[in-house]
Design a protein around this motif. Structure first.
Motif, PDB file in Angstrom:
ATOM      1  N   THR A 265       0.906  -1.270  -0.117  1.00 40.41           N
ATOM      2  CA  THR A 265       0.187  -0.103   0.083  1.00 40.41           C
ATOM      3  C   THR A 265       0.830   1.231  -0.054  1.00 40.41           C
ATOM      4  O   THR A 265       1.980   1.307   0.745  1.00 40.41           O
ATOM      5  CB  THR A 265      -0.931   0.034   1.147  1.00 40.41           C
ATOM      6  N   PHE A 266       0.743   2.166  -0.886  1.00 42.34           N
ATOM      7  CA  PHE A 266       1.174   3.545  -0.958  1.00 42.34           C
ATOM      8  C   PHE A 266       0.307   4.459   0.150  1.00 42.34           C
ATOM      9  O   PHE A 266      -0.888   4.810  -0.499  1.00 42.34           O
ATOM     10  CB  PHE A 266       1.162   4.019  -2.576  1.00 42.34           C
ATOM     11  N   TYR A 303      -1.691  -1.000  -5.630  1.00 38.83           N
ATOM     12  CA  TYR A 303      -1.121  -1.061  -6.932  1.00 38.83           C
ATOM     13  C   TYR A 303      -1.746  -0.510  -8.247  1.00 38.83           C
ATOM     14  O   TYR A 303      -1.158   0.293  -8.776  1.00 38.83           O
ATOM     15  CB  TYR A 303      -0.513  -2.557  -7.310  1.00 38.83           C
ATOM     16  N   GLU A 304      -2.797  -0.953  -8.241  1.00 38.58           N
ATOM     17  CA  GLU A 304      -3.620  -0.609  -9.531  1.00 38.58           C
ATOM     18  C   GLU A 304      -3.851   1.014  -9.411  1.00 38.58           C
ATOM     19  O   GLU A 304      -3.740   1.592 -10.608  1.00 38.58           O
ATOM     20  CB  GLU A 304      -5.004  -1.498  -9.624  1.00 38.58           C
ATOM     21  N   VAL A 309      -2.154   6.547 -11.675  1.00 39.08           N
ATOM     22  CA  VAL A 309      -1.307   7.684 -11.540  1.00 39.08           C
ATOM     23  C   VAL A 309       0.016   7.760 -12.256  1.00 39.08           C
ATOM     24  O   VAL A 309       0.311   8.618 -13.063  1.00 39.08           O
ATOM     25  CB  VAL A 309      -1.233   8.000  -9.937  1.00 39.08           C
ATOM     26  N   ASP A 310       0.373   6.696 -12.183  1.00 38.10           N
ATOM     27  CA  ASP A 310       1.822   6.246 -12.826  1.00 38.10           C
ATOM     28  C   ASP A 310       2.869   7.496 -12.655  1.00 38.10           C
ATOM     29  O   ASP A 310       3.089   8.159 -13.927  1.00 38.10           O
ATOM     30  CB  ASP A 310       1.596   5.909 -14.239  1.00 38.10           C
ATOM     31  N   GLY A 338       3.381  -3.660  -9.942  1.00 35.17           N
ATOM     32  CA  GLY A 338       4.129  -2.698  -9.420  1.00 35.17           C
ATOM     33  C   GLY A 338       5.437  -2.630 -10.529  1.00 35.17           C
ATOM     34  O   GLY A 338       5.963  -1.235 -10.764  1.00 35.17           O
ATOM     35  N   SER A 339       6.019  -3.569 -11.115  1.00 41.83           N
ATOM     36  CA  SER A 339       6.813  -3.465 -12.139  1.00 41.83           C
ATOM     37  C   SER A 339       6.683  -2.819 -13.386  1.00 41.83           C
ATOM     38  O   SER A 339       7.506  -2.336 -13.973  1.00 41.83           O
ATOM     39  CB  SER A 339       7.157  -4.921 -12.553  1.00 41.83           C
ATOM     40  N   ARG A 340       5.193  -2.334 -13.429  1.00 46.38           N
ATOM     41  CA  ARG A 340       4.935  -1.806 -14.583  1.00 46.38           C
ATOM     42  C   ARG A 340       4.913  -0.151 -14.495  1.00 46.38           C
ATOM     43  O   ARG A 340       4.654   0.568 -15.292  1.00 46.38           O
ATOM     44  CB  ARG A 340       3.771  -2.134 -15.057  1.00 46.38           C
TER      45      ARG A 340
END
Length: 412
Positions: A265-266, A303-304, A309-310, A338-340
């Protein structure tokens, strides 16, 4: 999310309101003299070591002096304090900067937080802070529990702590704060300026917000160290000028997500908001990745949501205190979503600074953030896997380490 020792929660705000009645008919945390409702401008004459106060006149090195800061108002001193209680890390940094690191007898949430200071001080010859023997004030877990008796046991000359924070501690109210002020030593601190947080109602008429460097100057006056402050402030001004005069065009600046990443979680933070928590990020004038209205202490992204937001850059706050940025990177790289993230793909997940920064920490964190966000302008940020602040080639340093060390060591 990890507990935040310097940010009262909604629950503690309700406790403030319940405590407000205890102040009826009394001055609010007046310190040794004056009123908590008055914040008088105070300056120090560096040629005599005395204090010139717009409200009380002039003293010299052999006379008592006073310093004012909201919310406590004017506090009087016979001499600089030599036994000082500290809760928030920024005040420990100030004490060391002004030659009084040995006066600090405690830290709040964890004495291990002193590692944040060591990470930077290791780059400064002759500068250190001994955390051995410090008392850890907080005994709680997710809450904040500080035993009143520890104040009597330490018998400090000064509590370099914001009383508006103290009344949020479990079991504390205004009467307890006033008891310690009257029976042990005065309070002198301001931490709600960290995010310009709304003060409790009991302090609403006496609270003011200051920049990090305004607080630093007031603490310098307490320690009668105006000359050291002036020298450090001049370096800070030079660093800011260097950064802001060389920023790339707005269209070339990255979007930045300031987060704490825990268990998938961020937890986001604003990037350009007011308050000294952002004193190392706001000058970068980069775009925060999160909509300001969507970010609060309770906000979180999975993550999604983060991939939507990326951001171009992810900065993990407190990586010099509590969180291992190497582990964060590895976890993100190993997760399918997450790796994307662009920041992961481009190796732009960085160790973020400590929002509870003092003036010396701020110098390093300005340099660090400038390099992380604008490597083409200020030089690449070295790979960081924990431990001390990395070695920066001298020609790529934004300030002179020897000059800062000399100031902190009193070689002016």
């Amino acid at each position: 999310m990890a507990p935040d020792p310097d940010e009262p929660t909604d629950t503690t705000r309700r406790r403030y309101l319940a405590s407000a009645g205890a102040l009826a008919g009394s001055a609010l945390l007046a310190g040794c003299q004056g009123s908590g409702d008055t914040t008088t401008a105070t300056t120090t004459d560096s040629t005599t070591g005395g204090t010139t106060d717009a409200g009380t006149g002039t003293t010299d090195a052999n006379q008592p002096y006073s310093v004012s800061m909201a919310p406590v108002g004017e506090v009087g001193f016979e001499e600089p304090p030599t036994n000082v209680m500290v809760y928030s890390l920024l005040y420990a940094d100030m004490a060391v900067a002004y030659g009084y690191g040995d006066a600090v007898n405690s830290l709040g949430f964890s004495t291990n937080a002193a590692g944040s200071l060591h990470a930077y001080y290791d780059q400064l010859d002759g500068v250190s802070f001994d955390q051995e023997g410090l008392t850890q004030l907080n005994e709680g877990g997710s809450g904040i529990t500080v035993d009143k008796e520890v104040f009597y046991d330490l018998n400090s000359d000064l509590h370099l702590i914001d009383p508006a924070l103290v009344v949020s501690f479990d079991g504390w109210d205004i009467d307890d704060v006033e008891e310690i002020r009257d029976n042990v030593a005065p309070w002198f601190g301001n931490v709600l300026s960290r995010r310009n947080t709304e003060p409790p109602e009991a302090y609403a008429d006496s609270y003011e917000y200051y920049t990090l460097w305004e607080i630093s100057e007031k603490v310098a006056q307490v320690f009668q160290a105006q000359e050291r402050y002036d020298a450090l402030a001049a370096i800070h001004d030079d660093v800011l000028s260097t950064i802001q005069s060389n920023l790339p065009p707005e269209s070339e600046r990255p979007t930045v997500a300031s987060v704490i990443f825990i268990d998938g979680t961020f937890y986001p933070s604003k990037f350009n908001a007011d308050g000294f928590a952002h004193a190392h990020t706001r000058p970068m004038q980069a775009s925060g990745a999160f909509a300001e209205s969507d970010v609060s202490y309770q906000s979180s992204y999975d993550y999604e949501q983060m991939l939507e937001v990326d951001p171009d850059v992810i900065v993990n706050r407190y990586s010099y205190s509590y969180y291992d940025v190497t582990s964060v990177r590895q976890t993100l790289e190993e997760d399918e979503v997450g790796s994307r993230l662009s920041a992961v793909e481009n190796d732009r997940v960085y160790a973020g600074g400590n929002p509870l920064q003092g003036p010396v920490m701020n110098l390093f964190q300005l340099e660090m953030t400038a390099k992380q966000l604008y490597p083409d302008v200020f030089g690449e940020w070295p790979g960081y896997d924990g431990g001390p602040y990395p070695e920066i080639p001298e020609e790529e340093q934004l300030f002179d380490r020897d000059e800062v060390a000399a100031i902190m060591n009193g070689d002016l």
